[in-house]
Scaffold this active site. Structure first.
Site, PDB file in Angstrom:
ATOM      1  CB  CYS B  82      -3.211   9.180  -7.495  1.00 41.73           C
ATOM      2  SG  CYS B  82      -4.337   7.832  -7.134  1.00 41.73           S
ATOM      3  CG  HIS B 325      -1.146   4.537  -9.914  1.00 40.05           C
ATOM      4  ND1 HIS B 325      -0.238   5.561  -9.681  1.00 40.05           N
ATOM      5  CD2 HIS B 325      -2.336   4.976  -9.423  1.00 40.05           C
ATOM      6  CE1 HIS B 325      -0.861   6.552  -9.059  1.00 40.05           C
ATOM      7  NE2 HIS B 325      -2.126   6.222  -8.887  1.00 40.05           N
TER       8      HIS B 325
END
Ligand SMILES: [Zn+2]
Lengths: 132, 383
Positions: B82, B325
């Protein structure tokens, strides 16, 4: 719901999951302990990640452990049918491992006592609640 | 220019959402052209590219950038879960700081809907992933632990989603433009006990970019934003010796380094963009960033301190919970938001008078370590 078997599954060579084995009727975790600093691991690497020692010896841990935390996964993931219960378990005198939980689809309370119990139908390590 | 400081000259992003039909290159062009225009540069001015992407096919970044004329330069792709986009940003900044280049593109992209219908599939080669351990499970476990250890409530966790979705009403580039109530959040489908669907970020397709160069070197230095510091590290071992939930220490350790390098303390920072992939993640992160004590994160969000209008707003953009995301793009979208905030360009979601901002991104998915990577950067308005 996690199924439970006490017949050891065939392990593919690169299976990364914690390895359980049955010793004298008890299910134990196979791993290693550092001969110098005592650091326990569920794997058997050539160097200790804590002290750098080369003296890594095979060791077994369990069968008892304590739940660090737990959840029930309720979304589909490849090859498994939800829901199923997972827990991070600190195996007594040993490492923290992820395991599936045999029992109702309900997260275990942290601090719960569990015992290594066998394997799921997919060969995952399984624990079961043992204490209060 | 070594030692004189490094700045962000321009930023750009695509819209965030499920936009499979656009494909990678079109998303990339939107973000990159906006960033170049913002910096007053042509594509041919770029000397090097550092890019973040996780699930992209081999060659994704060159495939995205060649047709707008970013060619004949080093293109380095970084995978750091991430935190891939902010890792690219960190390396781009580092390369300017060390005098290696003077005009660098930091770029991030992910086309998630091309790979997944829902949650990211567990990683089969990982000890936890091989057990069917999808990402929501780690956050479910953190939430279970926080309820047990600190008495964090379901309502406090839901409040993170309520706040961030409210903030996103001012962000036209967010995926979700609908407020939610605590009751709606808690009434949505259970994903990983006690985390419900509205407490999980959505997947998304998007790109984001920043142009980085020496401080004072752009055509319009008043538009520059100073990079006071940037820290990047992997986690400690996460094992039986710690009672901290996964991801706490890596954020605290990285933030301490970033604050120290910038010569600031957390109380100096006016606005934050942080990694709220799941509601409990923002609660843990605000603690680890030092906005409150360990175990106080639930009460912090409840107090309004981190809301727009509060003393230190967190995720004025709406965060990952509202943008979605797209892993590689997320970090650079956070950077873009703080740049807009520090330039007083954030319109309906502006934090009034923001001069100092921070970005935090944390990525995981590897068993036994307290996070694959975390980046914390401190940014400051020029002048
Ligand atoms: Zn050792």
């Amino acid at each position: 719901m996690t199924s439970l078997t006490t017949t050891p599954p065939e392990r593919a060579g690169a299976d990364p999951r914690p390895e359980l084995a049955i010793h004298e009727g008890r299910v134990l975790l196979t791993g290693s302990r550092c001969g110098d600093c005592g650091y326990p691991q569920a794997i058997n690497p050539p160097r200790c990640p804590i002290c750098g020692s080369h003296a890594i010896a095979t060791a077994t841990f369990g069968p008892k452990g304590t739940v660090f935390s737990s959840t029930v996964l309720r979304i589909p993931v490849p090859d498994r049918t939800p829901p199923f219960t997972l827990a991070y378990v600190d195996v007594d005198e040993g490492p923290r491992i992820l395991a599936h939980v045999d029992g109702p689809d309900e997260a275990l309370v942290p601090g719960s006592e569990v015992v290594l119990s066998g394997w799921s139908e997919h060969g995952d390590p399984v624990v079961r609640r043992s204490g209060p | 220019m070594t030692g004189a400081g490094t700045a962000i000259w321009g930023v750009g992003t695509s819209a965030f959402g499920k936009q499979t039909s656009l494909g990678g290159p079109r998303l990339a062009w939107q973000a990159t052209v906006e960033a170049l225009d913002d910096a007053g540069l042509q594509a041919s001015d770029i000397e090097a590219v550092y890019a973040g992407t996780v699930f992209g096919d081999p060659g994704t970044v060159t495939r995205c950038l060649q047709q707008i004329g970013i060619v004949e330069v080093p293109v380095i792709t970084i995978e750091n879960a991430c935190a891939s986009g902010t890792s690219a940003f960190h390396e781009a900044r580092e390369s300017v700081e060390m005098g290696r280049y003077e005009r660098v593109l930091a770029f991030g992209i992910e086309t998630m809907t091309a790979h997944f219908d829902g949650a990211i599939s567990p990683i089969a080669s990982d000890p936890d992933g091989a057990q069917g351990y999808a990402m929501p499970s780690i956050y479910g476990m953190s939430a279970t632990r926080y309820k047990y250890e600190f008495g964090v409530t379901d309502e406090q966790m839901a409040e993170v989603a309520v706040k961030n979705r409210r903030h996103a009403m001012g962000n036209p580039r967010a995926q979700h433009h609908k407020t939610v109530t605590v009751e709606q959040v808690l009434g949505s489908r259970m994903v990983a006990d006690p985390i419900t669907l509205f407490q999980c970020c959505s997947i998304a397709d998007a790109a984001a970019a920043a142009v980085i160069g020496p401080l004072g070197g752009s055509q319009d230095p008043r538009g520059e934003v100073v990079i006071r510091s940037s820290a990047l590290r992997s986690g400690r071992l996460w094992d039986h010796t710690t009672d901290k939930v996964w991801g706490w220490d890596i954020v605290a350790d990285t933030a301490a380094r970033a604050y120290d390098d910038a010569g600031v303390s957390v109380g100096d920072i006016d606005v934050f963009e942080v990694h709220d992939a799941f509601t409990i993640g923002e609660i843990i992160t605000t603690e680890a960033l030092g906005l409150c004590e360990l175990g106080e994160g639930g009460r912090l969000v409840e107090s309004g301190h981190t809301s727009l209008g509060g003393l230190q707003p967190v995720n004025p953009s709406g965060g990952l919970l509202s943008r979605g995301h797209p892993l590689g793009a997320t970090g650079l979208a956070q950077i873009a938001e703080i740049v807009w905030q520090l330039r007083d360009m954030a319109a309906d979601r502006q934090v009034p008078g923001a001069r100092l901002g921070a970005v935090e991104t944390m990525g995981g998915g590897t068993a036994g370590i307290d996070g694959n990577a975390c980046v914390v950067t401190v940014l400051e308005q020029v002048g």
